[in-house]
Design an enzyme around this catalytic site. Structure first.
Site, PDB file in Angstrom:
ATOM      1  N   ARG A  15     -21.265 -16.072 -12.160  1.00 27.83           N
ATOM      2  CA  ARG A  15     -22.383 -16.861 -11.970  1.00 27.83           C
ATOM      3  C   ARG A  15     -23.698 -15.908 -11.975  1.00 27.83           C
ATOM      4  NH1 ARG A  15     -22.042 -20.406  -6.951  1.00 27.83           N
ATOM      5  NH2 ARG A  15     -21.712 -18.651  -6.110  1.00 27.83           N
TER       6      ARG A  15
ATOM      7  N   LYS B  98      -2.877 -18.699  -9.055  1.00 28.96           N
ATOM      8  CA  LYS B  98      -2.641 -19.366  -7.958  1.00 28.96           C
ATOM      9  C   LYS B  98      -4.043 -19.175  -6.789  1.00 28.96           C
ATOM     10  CE  LYS B  98      -0.091 -17.357  -4.596  1.00 28.96           C
ATOM     11  NZ  LYS B  98      -0.284 -16.248  -3.745  1.00 28.96           N
TER      12      LYS B  98
ATOM     13  N   HIS C  20       2.487 -14.074 -10.844  1.00 28.76           N
ATOM     14  CA  HIS C  20       2.677 -12.851 -11.333  1.00 28.76           C
ATOM     15  C   HIS C  20       4.244 -12.217 -11.157  1.00 28.76           C
ATOM     16  CE1 HIS C  20       1.628 -11.371  -7.427  1.00 28.76           C
ATOM     17  NE2 HIS C  20       1.927 -10.248  -7.794  1.00 28.76           N
TER      18      HIS C  20
ATOM     19  N   LYS D 139       7.101  -9.643 -13.491  1.00 30.02           N
ATOM     20  CA  LYS D 139       7.663  -8.300 -12.864  1.00 30.02           C
ATOM     21  C   LYS D 139       8.830  -8.014 -13.833  1.00 30.02           C
ATOM     22  CE  LYS D 139       6.097  -8.535  -8.373  1.00 30.02           C
ATOM     23  NZ  LYS D 139       5.186  -7.464  -8.056  1.00 30.02           N
TER      24      LYS D 139
ATOM     25  N   GLU E 180       6.141  -6.613   2.931  1.00 29.10           N
ATOM     26  CA  GLU E 180       5.022  -5.782   2.573  1.00 29.10           C
ATOM     27  C   GLU E 180       4.615  -5.152   3.847  1.00 29.10           C
ATOM     28  OE1 GLU E 180       2.126  -7.925  -0.478  1.00 29.10           O
ATOM     29  OE2 GLU E 180       2.468  -9.605   1.089  1.00 29.10           O
TER      30      GLU E 180
ATOM     31  N   HIS F 140       6.259 -17.368  -5.298  1.00 35.23           N
ATOM     32  CA  HIS F 140       6.902 -16.386  -5.488  1.00 35.23           C
ATOM     33  C   HIS F 140       8.276 -16.181  -5.372  1.00 35.23           C
ATOM     34  CE1 HIS F 140       2.940 -15.024  -6.644  1.00 35.23           C
ATOM     35  NE2 HIS F 140       2.826 -14.286  -5.404  1.00 35.23           N
TER      36      HIS F 140
ATOM     37  N   LYS G 143       4.082  -9.676   6.236  1.00 30.33           N
ATOM     38  CA  LYS G 143       3.017  -8.645   5.889  1.00 30.33           C
ATOM     39  C   LYS G 143       3.061  -7.834   7.258  1.00 30.33           C
ATOM     40  CE  LYS G 143       0.159 -11.068   2.998  1.00 30.33           C
ATOM     41  NZ  LYS G 143       0.424 -10.553   1.644  1.00 30.33           N
TER      42      LYS G 143
HETATM   43  C1  BG6 Z   1      -0.164 -12.407  -3.830  1.00 29.99           C
HETATM   44  C2  BG6 Z   1      -0.263 -12.823  -2.431  1.00 29.99           C
HETATM   45  O1  BG6 Z   1       0.089 -13.628  -4.516  1.00 29.99           O
HETATM   46  O2  BG6 Z   1       0.999 -11.751  -4.146  1.00 29.99           O
HETATM   47  C3  BG6 Z   1      -0.571 -11.745  -1.469  1.00 29.99           C
HETATM   48  O3  BG6 Z   1      -1.447 -13.764  -2.357  1.00 29.99           O
HETATM   49  C4  BG6 Z   1       0.608 -10.723  -1.817  1.00 29.99           C
HETATM   50  O4  BG6 Z   1      -0.653 -11.917  -0.256  1.00 29.99           O
HETATM   51  C5  BG6 Z   1       0.676 -10.669  -3.076  1.00 29.99           C
HETATM   52  O5  BG6 Z   1       0.378  -9.650  -1.044  1.00 29.99           O
HETATM   53  C6  BG6 Z   1       2.218  -9.485  -3.460  1.00 29.99           C
HETATM   54  O6  BG6 Z   1       2.165  -9.019  -4.720  1.00 29.99           O
HETATM   55  P1  BG6 Z   1       2.999  -7.758  -5.267  1.00 29.99           P
HETATM   56  O7  BG6 Z   1       2.803  -7.985  -6.676  1.00 29.99           O
HETATM   57  O8  BG6 Z   1       2.154  -6.646  -4.584  1.00 29.99           O
HETATM   58  O9  BG6 Z   1       4.182  -7.993  -4.525  1.00 29.99           O
END
Ligand code: BG6
Length: 480
Positions: free
Chosen positions: A46, A145, A175, A179, A213, A237, A328
């Site tokens: 924007r 997403k 994503h 991987k 994580e 995921h 997390k």
């Molecule tokens: C994202 C989530 O899609 O994937 C995040 O929104 C998460 O919360 C992330 O931390 C994890 O991705 P990766 O590739 O670091 O495992």
């Protein structure tokens, strides 16, 4: 191998994802010689910004996130020459003519639009592309997403996009599918004779999927607090990992053949009993803020951790538990899929040698690789005692120093968009089926008003998560 030349527009081109992931991924593909010279990357957002200001922004992003290639200043400058910028108004007229002027109509040139923006803009942007004559039957769009918040919103997003684009033009990113190890999962399952005959309820005791994580939700609290681990990680995921582990062999490694099989898995998932779900929320460890502080919501009931047990009701997997866990601020960043085989039915070595089981562990991160636990005789003259040893394969060793470069999911996925290969992207019906499974679980705990269990930052999650699996006589692998 270079892909076809392309014009790639990134809506949200100044945003976090573009700076962290999309632009560095394109830059690394450029360095690898995969991006043809006559390709254009057009940042769009924007705010008004000159082309040189945009290039400065991207230069900074590459310095921060571009890994080792970004040290090559010549490469960075050569890449920046491909960049353009247009300020556009998703809801109005501003900028669309300028955008059109930058896009080329040439035979063999791929045109793609990356919607790196919130889902509320997917529909308006799709409409703008059509109305301004920027998209034709060959044009591709990439959407990030979260694809909706529940089944209803995902359905309406699918409908909005379908008004302007066909399904084969829509690339929904997860994503995790990009991987390296995740793709390897399919290679291992369907490229070897060894595993597939054992890949079923008769030989597999259970399967564990862990995505742990160490990061918290700081900085993303306002998004995350409306989402939680179930919507943020499990619906997409972990569900995708589950599908790839559990699906039947597709006839071909081809987009719809693979996605048809994944869809069948999701549709065969049983509803989950509330007592098979553990939700958690991290507390402060003194040095780091608690979830509620990160989310700036002192009464939040959103989960930053979830563990659950589910079943797939089909011939292959009947009565085989799948334990899923993600969270997390856990003790380690460790993601793994473990296929735990059944014990041998009888030990010929007597009770002293114990009963043993094989475990195939597929490590997503860090140290991507695979380990197959096998049982052998303990070396030495001590008699026939058995030990479990790992047959270990690490991608870093197998691929050498380039391994780090090979593993970035976005590089693979963006190149797949240009190649027109949808195999590693989610189809609309898959996303909807995943929501159809998660919605009742979420509604259930919201209706009951359940609060997540507090867990210490830096721990393995709430104690109840261990109980969830221990009461079945099993235990979590890896982080505790
Ligand atoms: C994202 C989530 O899609 O994937 C995040 O929104 C998460 O919360 C992330 O931390 C994890 O991705 P990766 O590739 O670091 O495992």
């Amino acid at each position: 191998i270079p892909v076809d030349p392309f014009d790639l527009v990134i809506f949200g081109g100044t945003g976090d994802l573009a700076r962290r992931k999309i632009l560095p991924a394109l830059f690394r593909r450029f360095c690898a010689g995969q991006m043809p010279d006559d390709s254009r990357i057009i940042g769009a957002a924007r705010s008004e910004m000159s082309e040189s200001e945009y290039r400065d922004l991207v230069r900074d992003a590459l310095a921060e996130f571009g890994k080792k290639h970004a040290e090559d200043k010549h490469a960075v400058e050569a890449f920046l020459k491909h960049l353009h910028y247009v300020a556009v108004d998703a809801m109005g007229d501003g900028g669309w003519k300028e955008m059109k002027a930058l896009l080329r109509d040439e035979e063999g040139l791929v045109r793609a639009f990356y919607f790196s923006v919130g889902p509320s803009l997917f529909g308006p942007l799709a409409e703008q592309l059509r109305e301004n004559g920027l998209a034709d039957r060959e044009t591709r769009i990439v959407v990030e997403k979260p694809f909706g918040h529940d089944l209803e919103s995902a359905r309406s997003l699918n409908e909005e996009l379908a008004q302007h684009f066909y399904e084969d033009q829509i690339y929904r990113i997860d994503h995790y599918l990009g991987k390296e190890t995740v793709q390897n999962l399919m290679a291992v399952r369907f490229g070897n004779m060894l595993f597939e005959p054992l890949w079923n309820a008769q030989y597999v005791d259970h399967i564990q999927i862990t995505v742990a994580e160490t990061v918290g939700v700081g900085g993303r609290g306002s998004y995350y607090d409306h989402s939680g681990a179930m919507r943020d990680m499990v619906q997409n995921h972990l569900m995708q990992l589950l599908c790839l582990i559990a699906m039947e062999p597709p006839a071909q490694f081809e987009a719809d053949a693979v996605r048809d099989e994944k869809l069948k898995v999701i549709r065969a998932l049983d509803p989950v009993d509330p007592d098979q779900i553990v939700r958690g929320q991290y507390t402060s460890d003194g040095s780091m803020p608690s979830y509620r502080e990160d989310a700036e919501n002192p009464t939040s009931k959103t989960e930053s951790f979830i563990a659950l047990k589910c079943y797939i009701s089909n011939w292959r997997w009947a009565n085989t538990p799948f334990y899923l866990r993600t969270g997390k601020r856990l003790s380690a960043r460790a993601s793994e899929i473990a296929v735990v085989f059944k014990e041998t039915p009888h030990s010929i070595f007597g009770i002293d040698s114990g009963r043993h089981r094989n475990v195939l562990s597929i490590r997503l991160q860090p140290d991507e690789g695979m380990t197959l636990g096998v049982t052998i005789k303990e070396p030495g003259p001590g008699g026939m005692r058995l030990v479990d040893v790992p047959l270990d394969m690490s991608f870093a060793d197998a691929l050498g120093p380039d391994a780090e470069e090979v593993t970035d999911a976005y590089e693979r996925l963006i190149m797949d968009v240009i190649r027109g290969n949808q195999t590693l992207f989610m189809r609309g019906d898959e996303v909807e089926a995943a929501w159809a499974w998660t919605d009742p679980l979420i509604e259930g705990w919201e209706r009951r008003g359940d609060s997540p269990k507090p867990y210490d930052a830096g721990s393995g999650g709430p104690d109840d998560a261990a109980f969830l699996i221990n009461r079945d006589g099993r235990r979590w692998r890896g982080i505790k």
